[in-house]
Scaffold this motif. Structure first.
Motif, mmCIF file in Angstrom:
data_model
loop_
_atom_site.group_PDB
_atom_site.id
_atom_site.type_symbol
_atom_site.label_atom_id
_atom_site.label_comp_id
_atom_site.label_asym_id
_atom_site.label_seq_id
_atom_site.Cartn_x
_atom_site.Cartn_y
_atom_site.Cartn_z
ATOM 1 N N VAL A 57 0.846 -1.205 0.000
ATOM 2 C CA VAL A 57 0.000 0.000 0.000
ATOM 3 C C VAL A 57 0.877 1.248 0.000
ATOM 4 C CG1 VAL A 57 -1.681 1.314 1.358
ATOM 5 C CG2 VAL A 57 -1.955 -1.148 1.088
ATOM 6 N N HIS A 58 1.959 1.223 0.776
ATOM 7 C CA HIS A 58 2.883 2.365 0.806
ATOM 8 C C HIS A 58 3.416 2.672 -0.596
ATOM 9 C CE1 HIS A 58 6.309 4.913 1.755
ATOM 10 N NE2 HIS A 58 7.082 4.040 1.104
ATOM 11 N N TRP A 59 3.869 1.633 -1.313
ATOM 12 C CA TRP A 59 4.426 1.862 -2.646
ATOM 13 C C TRP A 59 3.351 2.288 -3.639
ATOM 14 C CZ3 TRP A 59 9.149 2.918 -3.812
ATOM 15 C CH2 TRP A 59 10.174 2.495 -2.972
ATOM 16 N N LEU A 60 2.148 1.782 -3.484
ATOM 17 C CA LEU A 60 1.052 2.245 -4.360
ATOM 18 C C LEU A 60 0.764 3.722 -4.120
ATOM 19 C CD1 LEU A 60 -1.428 -0.764 -4.216
ATOM 20 C CD2 LEU A 60 -0.111 0.003 -6.203
ATOM 21 N N GLN A 61 0.813 4.151 -2.856
ATOM 22 C CA GLN A 61 0.560 5.550 -2.530
ATOM 23 C C GLN A 61 1.667 6.468 -3.024
ATOM 24 O OE1 GLN A 61 -0.014 5.344 1.722
ATOM 25 N NE2 GLN A 61 -2.259 5.395 1.484
ATOM 26 N N THR A 62 2.888 5.960 -3.096
ATOM 27 C CA THR A 62 3.984 6.808 -3.568
ATOM 28 C C THR A 62 4.086 6.837 -5.089
ATOM 29 O OG1 THR A 62 5.548 4.988 -3.302
ATOM 30 C CG2 THR A 62 5.378 6.555 -1.480
ATOM 31 N N GLY A 63 3.243 6.093 -5.777
ATOM 32 C CA GLY A 63 3.189 6.207 -7.229
ATOM 33 C C GLY A 63 3.782 5.049 -7.999
ATOM 34 N N ALA A 64 4.112 3.955 -7.352
ATOM 35 C CA ALA A 64 4.651 2.805 -8.076
ATOM 36 C C ALA A 64 3.529 2.174 -8.907
ATOM 37 C CB ALA A 64 5.207 1.782 -7.103
ATOM 38 N N GLU A 65 3.834 1.870 -10.161
ATOM 39 C CA GLU A 65 2.846 1.292 -11.077
ATOM 40 C C GLU A 65 2.973 -0.226 -11.102
ATOM 41 O OE1 GLU A 65 0.407 2.624 -13.030
ATOM 42 O OE2 GLU A 65 0.793 4.536 -12.010
ATOM 43 N N VAL A 80 -5.140 -2.755 -3.144
ATOM 44 C CA VAL A 80 -5.718 -1.660 -3.933
ATOM 45 C C VAL A 80 -6.921 -1.068 -3.200
ATOM 46 C CG1 VAL A 80 -6.825 -1.089 -6.129
ATOM 47 C CG2 VAL A 80 -4.882 -2.636 -6.092
ATOM 48 N N TYR A 81 -7.732 -1.928 -2.559
ATOM 49 C CA TYR A 81 -8.899 -1.434 -1.819
ATOM 50 C C TYR A 81 -8.462 -0.620 -0.604
ATOM 51 C CZ TYR A 81 -13.315 -1.432 0.731
ATOM 52 O OH TYR A 81 -14.447 -1.050 1.408
ATOM 53 N N LEU A 86 -7.642 4.619 2.199
ATOM 54 C CA LEU A 86 -6.722 5.612 2.773
ATOM 55 C C LEU A 86 -6.761 6.928 2.003
ATOM 56 C CD1 LEU A 86 -3.702 3.319 3.679
ATOM 57 C CD2 LEU A 86 -5.353 4.381 5.240
ATOM 58 N N ARG A 87 -7.036 6.868 0.728
ATOM 59 C CA ARG A 87 -7.197 8.103 -0.047
ATOM 60 C C ARG A 87 -8.443 8.848 0.413
ATOM 61 N NH1 ARG A 87 -9.093 10.106 -5.148
ATOM 62 N NH2 ARG A 87 -7.669 11.733 -5.852
ATOM 63 N N GLY A 88 -9.467 8.087 0.785
ATOM 64 C CA GLY A 88 -10.679 8.705 1.330
ATOM 65 C C GLY A 88 -10.415 9.438 2.633
ATOM 66 N N VAL A 89 -9.474 8.932 3.428
ATOM 67 C CA VAL A 89 -9.098 9.604 4.676
ATOM 68 C C VAL A 89 -8.428 10.936 4.364
ATOM 69 C CG1 VAL A 89 -7.587 9.472 6.709
ATOM 70 C CG2 VAL A 89 -8.914 7.474 6.003
ATOM 71 N N LYS A 90 -7.529 10.935 3.373
ATOM 72 C CA LYS A 90 -6.845 12.179 2.994
ATOM 73 C C LYS A 90 -7.828 13.231 2.493
ATOM 74 C CE LYS A 90 -2.325 10.331 1.802
ATOM 75 N NZ LYS A 90 -1.354 10.093 0.735
ATOM 76 N N LEU A 91 -8.848 12.774 1.773
ATOM 77 C CA LEU A 91 -9.849 13.715 1.248
ATOM 78 C C LEU A 91 -10.883 14.114 2.290
ATOM 79 C CD1 LEU A 91 -10.468 12.115 -2.265
ATOM 80 C CD2 LEU A 91 -9.108 14.140 -1.740
ATOM 81 N N GLY A 92 -10.903 13.426 3.424
ATOM 82 C CA GLY A 92 -11.838 13.751 4.491
ATOM 83 C C GLY A 92 -13.199 13.086 4.341
ATOM 84 N N VAL A 93 -13.308 12.117 3.495
ATOM 85 C CA VAL A 93 -14.578 11.427 3.266
ATOM 86 C C VAL A 93 -14.804 10.329 4.315
ATOM 87 C CG1 VAL A 93 -15.873 10.033 1.603
ATOM 88 C CG2 VAL A 93 -14.428 11.889 0.808
ATOM 89 N N VAL A 94 -13.726 9.684 4.755
ATOM 90 C CA VAL A 94 -13.812 8.556 5.671
ATOM 91 C C VAL A 94 -12.917 8.823 6.877
ATOM 92 C CG1 VAL A 94 -13.478 6.063 5.879
ATOM 93 C CG2 VAL A 94 -14.109 7.030 3.690
ATOM 94 N N ASN A 95 -13.341 8.356 8.059
ATOM 95 C CA ASN A 95 -12.507 8.459 9.264
ATOM 96 C C ASN A 95 -11.450 7.360 9.246
ATOM 97 O OD1 ASN A 95 -14.067 10.582 10.209
ATOM 98 N ND2 ASN A 95 -15.417 9.215 11.377
ATOM 99 N N ALA A 96 -10.326 7.616 9.922
ATOM 100 C CA ALA A 96 -9.239 6.633 9.977
ATOM 101 C C ALA A 96 -9.692 5.366 10.709
ATOM 102 C CB ALA A 96 -8.014 7.242 10.658
#
Length: 179
Positions: A57-65, A80-81, A86-96
């Motif tokens: 997940v860390h590498w997916l978040q940093t942009g590894a394809e 991937v899920y 975690l992207r939803g947390v950054k956008l404020g849609v979901v709580n951690a």
């Protein structure tokens, strides 16, 4: 530097074994890599996959394809899920706190689905074995019935055939003696 999550082939001919690695996109397939995330063995039934989910997940978040095969593996394992949550947390849609609960719920549903599929496949295999065992028994039973029917009819038919052949044989013999 562009990074890829891909498979690195090991094993001998016709017995592949793969390591799931993060590598520079310019590096050779089995060359240098940055980090090993897990392993994939397609020769076992079902294929065995070991994956460090947090690092993936860390590498997916940093942009590894990921490559196509690795992407399928990451989807199967849920990386991937989890990245999506975690992207939803950054956008404020979901709580951690909700992320872990939703991911655990997804994992449980996925394992139930896999178990149901395995039990269905096992039931199908058992049914196929049962049919293959019963089929020869049915053939033997049918052959026994046919043999019984033919043995009952055979004496009556042989008597008639014997009588007719005797009559046919006698007439030519008499004609030959008279001539």
């Amino acid at each position: 530097m562009a990074t890829k999550i891909r498979l690195q082939r090991h094993g001998s001919k016709r017995k592949p074994f793969y390591k799931i690695v993060v590598a520079d996109s310019r590096a050779r397939r089995d060359g240098k890599f940055i980090e090993q995330l897990g392993t994939y063995n397609p020769t076992t039934i079902p294929a065995s996959i070991e994956l460090n989910l947090d690092r993936a997940v860390h590498w997916l978040q940093t942009g590894a394809e990921p490559t196509d095969t690795v992407n399928a593996i990451l989807k199967y394992k849920g990386a991937v899920y989890k990245k999506h949550l975690l992207r939803g947390v950054k956008l404020g849609v979901v709580n951690a706190d909700d992320v872990e609960a939703k991911f655990e719920e997804w994992l449980n549903a996925k394992s139930d689905k896999i178990d149901a599929h395995k039990s269905k496949a096992d039931a199908a295999k058992l049914e196929q074995i049962r049919k293959s065992v019963e089929a020869p028994a049915k053939v033997v039973a049918v052959e026994e019935e046919v043999v019984e029917e033919t043995t009952e009819e055979t004496p009556a038919e042989t008597e008639e055939v014997v009588e007719t052949t005797e009559v046919v044989e006698e007439t030519p013999a008499e004609e030959k003696t008279e001539e």
